[in-house]
Design an enzyme around this catalytic site. Structure first.
Site, PDB file in Angstrom:
ATOM      1  N   HIS A  93      47.815 -27.741  92.938  1.00 31.88           N
ATOM      2  CA  HIS A  93      46.834 -27.465  93.981  1.00 31.88           C
ATOM      3  C   HIS A  93      45.753 -28.543  94.030  1.00 31.88           C
ATOM      4  O   HIS A  93      44.954 -28.673  93.105  1.00 31.88           O
ATOM      5  CB  HIS A  93      46.209 -26.105  93.707  1.00 31.88           C
ATOM      6  N   ARG A  94      45.774 -29.351  95.075  1.00 35.20           N
ATOM      7  CA  ARG A  94      44.872 -30.508  95.219  1.00 35.20           C
ATOM      8  C   ARG A  94      45.031 -31.439  94.015  1.00 35.20           C
ATOM      9  O   ARG A  94      44.068 -32.033  93.534  1.00 35.20           O
ATOM     10  CB  ARG A  94      43.424 -30.053  95.377  1.00 35.20           C
ATOM     11  N   GLU A 150      49.965 -30.752  96.104  1.00 42.01           N
ATOM     12  CA  GLU A 150      49.449 -30.265  97.383  1.00 42.01           C
ATOM     13  C   GLU A 150      48.162 -31.009  97.661  1.00 42.01           C
ATOM     14  O   GLU A 150      47.327 -31.182  96.765  1.00 42.01           O
ATOM     15  CB  GLU A 150      49.212 -28.755  97.307  1.00 42.01           C
ATOM     16  N   ASP A 205      45.127 -32.220 100.984  1.00 37.06           N
ATOM     17  CA  ASP A 205      44.559 -31.914 102.297  1.00 37.06           C
ATOM     18  C   ASP A 205      44.184 -33.202 103.011  1.00 37.06           C
ATOM     19  O   ASP A 205      43.726 -34.154 102.378  1.00 37.06           O
ATOM     20  CB  ASP A 205      43.302 -31.055 102.140  1.00 37.06           C
ATOM     21  N   HIS A 207      39.422 -31.898 101.044  1.00 40.95           N
ATOM     22  CA  HIS A 207      39.555 -30.518 101.499  1.00 40.95           C
ATOM     23  C   HIS A 207      38.477 -30.135 102.504  1.00 40.95           C
ATOM     24  O   HIS A 207      38.779 -29.648 103.596  1.00 40.95           O
ATOM     25  CB  HIS A 207      39.500 -29.560 100.303  1.00 40.95           C
ATOM     26  N   GLU A 266      48.611 -30.592 103.686  1.00 37.53           N
ATOM     27  CA  GLU A 266      48.009 -29.606 104.583  1.00 37.53           C
ATOM     28  C   GLU A 266      47.119 -30.290 105.610  1.00 37.53           C
ATOM     29  O   GLU A 266      46.208 -31.035 105.253  1.00 37.53           O
ATOM     30  CB  GLU A 266      47.181 -28.581 103.815  1.00 37.53           C
ATOM     31  N   LYS A 285      44.100 -30.012 107.767  1.00 38.03           N
ATOM     32  CA  LYS A 285      42.909 -29.170 107.812  1.00 38.03           C
ATOM     33  C   LYS A 285      42.310 -29.161 109.221  1.00 38.03           C
ATOM     34  O   LYS A 285      41.956 -30.214 109.760  1.00 38.03           O
ATOM     35  CB  LYS A 285      41.856 -29.672 106.819  1.00 38.03           C
ATOM     36  N   ASP A 318      46.367 -24.489  90.017  1.00 38.72           N
ATOM     37  CA  ASP A 318      45.485 -25.572  89.572  1.00 38.72           C
ATOM     38  C   ASP A 318      45.904 -26.140  88.226  1.00 38.72           C
ATOM     39  O   ASP A 318      45.514 -27.247  87.874  1.00 38.72           O
ATOM     40  CB  ASP A 318      44.049 -25.063  89.432  1.00 38.72           C
TER      41      ASP A 318
END
Length: 283
Positions: A39-40, A66, A68, A81, A140, A142, A263
């Protein structure tokens, strides 16, 4: 209201028996394999959405990172993000109001730890150059509804990297915005597209998304066995987000999701302690 004790005892006994049976059924359901998605990046160990967090994800053995993206004032895709840079940098202002030159002057790591003081906000193309082909990328978009150029810009960039050898199968693109995901799929049909969801769906919605979405990224508290069965019948892969506890990760494995966004690397965690906690919310 008065309730007979002769009624209470059978009821409580039945409830206890149901608890035992449902728990045993859950406990003996095997843990299913899944794709691990950082995650990020590995954002428990390094500042989110930075080169350091993505490299850490590779070092830990994640299958995907992942990340953004947002559009800068001068039309570049920036990996960040928030719309505002304040939370994750030492600067102020909105990405859409800043040029790449201004964004690259920001410190994107010191907020996390002094050892990351040299981290910068990366461009998507920097990530593609450094990590493309080494690990899967789940991108992703945004708020693409507020940045109308984003969808076509992302499509164009990814196509250019595919032309020089990046495998489309290593890329996935997602967003909360249905219309923009449908548009992205239309102009980039060889890249897997998915929808982010944070509210329950009915079967009508599932059927309507089949024409452009191959996966659904869903908040873990919304996932149930019946929903996953239906979604799989429609051909969707299911990803769950964002997992922060080992017992929730086990619950997702037992439900049989295809990907888990987290995470941290739970393989270093002793999950035996969580084996006997029945997550009723996932029944």
């Amino acid at each position: 209201m008065w309730v007979s004790t002769s009624f209470k005892k059978p009821f409580l006994l039945s409830l206890a028996i149901w608890f035992m049976i449902s728990s045993l059924t859950y406990f003996f359901h095997p843990l299913q394999p899944f794709q691990s998605i950082a995650h990020r990046g590995a954002s428990l160990y390094a500042p989110e959405n930075t080169i350091a967090s993505f490299q850490k994800a590779i070092d830990l053995g994640f299958d995907y990172i992942e990340l953004d993206v947002r559009v800068s004032k001068d039309g570049h895709l920036v990996v960040i993000h928030d719309a505002d840079v304040r939370r994750t940098t030492n600067g102020e202002g909105y990405i859409g109001d800043l040029t790449i030159q201004e964004i690259k002057m920001l410190d994107a790591g010191s907020w996390f730890s002094p050892e990351f003081s040299n981290e910068k906000v990366p461009l998507l193309e920097e990530i593609l150059l450094q990590f493309g082909g080494k690990i899967g990328l789940l991108i992703e978009m945004k708020s693409p509804e507020n940045q109308p150029e984003m969808t076509e810009l992302l499509s164009s960039i990814l196509k250019s990297y595919i032309e020089i050898g990046l495998k489309p199968s290593s890329l996935k693109v997602q967003s909360f915005n249905t219309n923009e995901m449908e548009k992205f799929h239309t102009i980039t049909p060889n890249i897997s597209t998915g929808l982010l969801l944070n509210e329950p769906l009915d079967l009508f919605h599932l059927d309507s998304y089949r024409s452009f979405a191959s996966f659904l990224s869903i908040h873990h508290q919304l996932l149930t066995q019946p929903f996953i069965r239906y979604a799989k019948k429609y051909g969707f892969e299911i990803f769950s987000w964002t997992i922060k506890d080992a017992y929730v990760l086990q619950a997702m494995q037992r439900l049989g999701v295809h990907g888990i966004i987290s995470d941290e690397d739970f393989r270093s965690t002793d999950t035996a302690l969580y084996t006997f906690i029945p997550p009723f919310i996932y029944r």
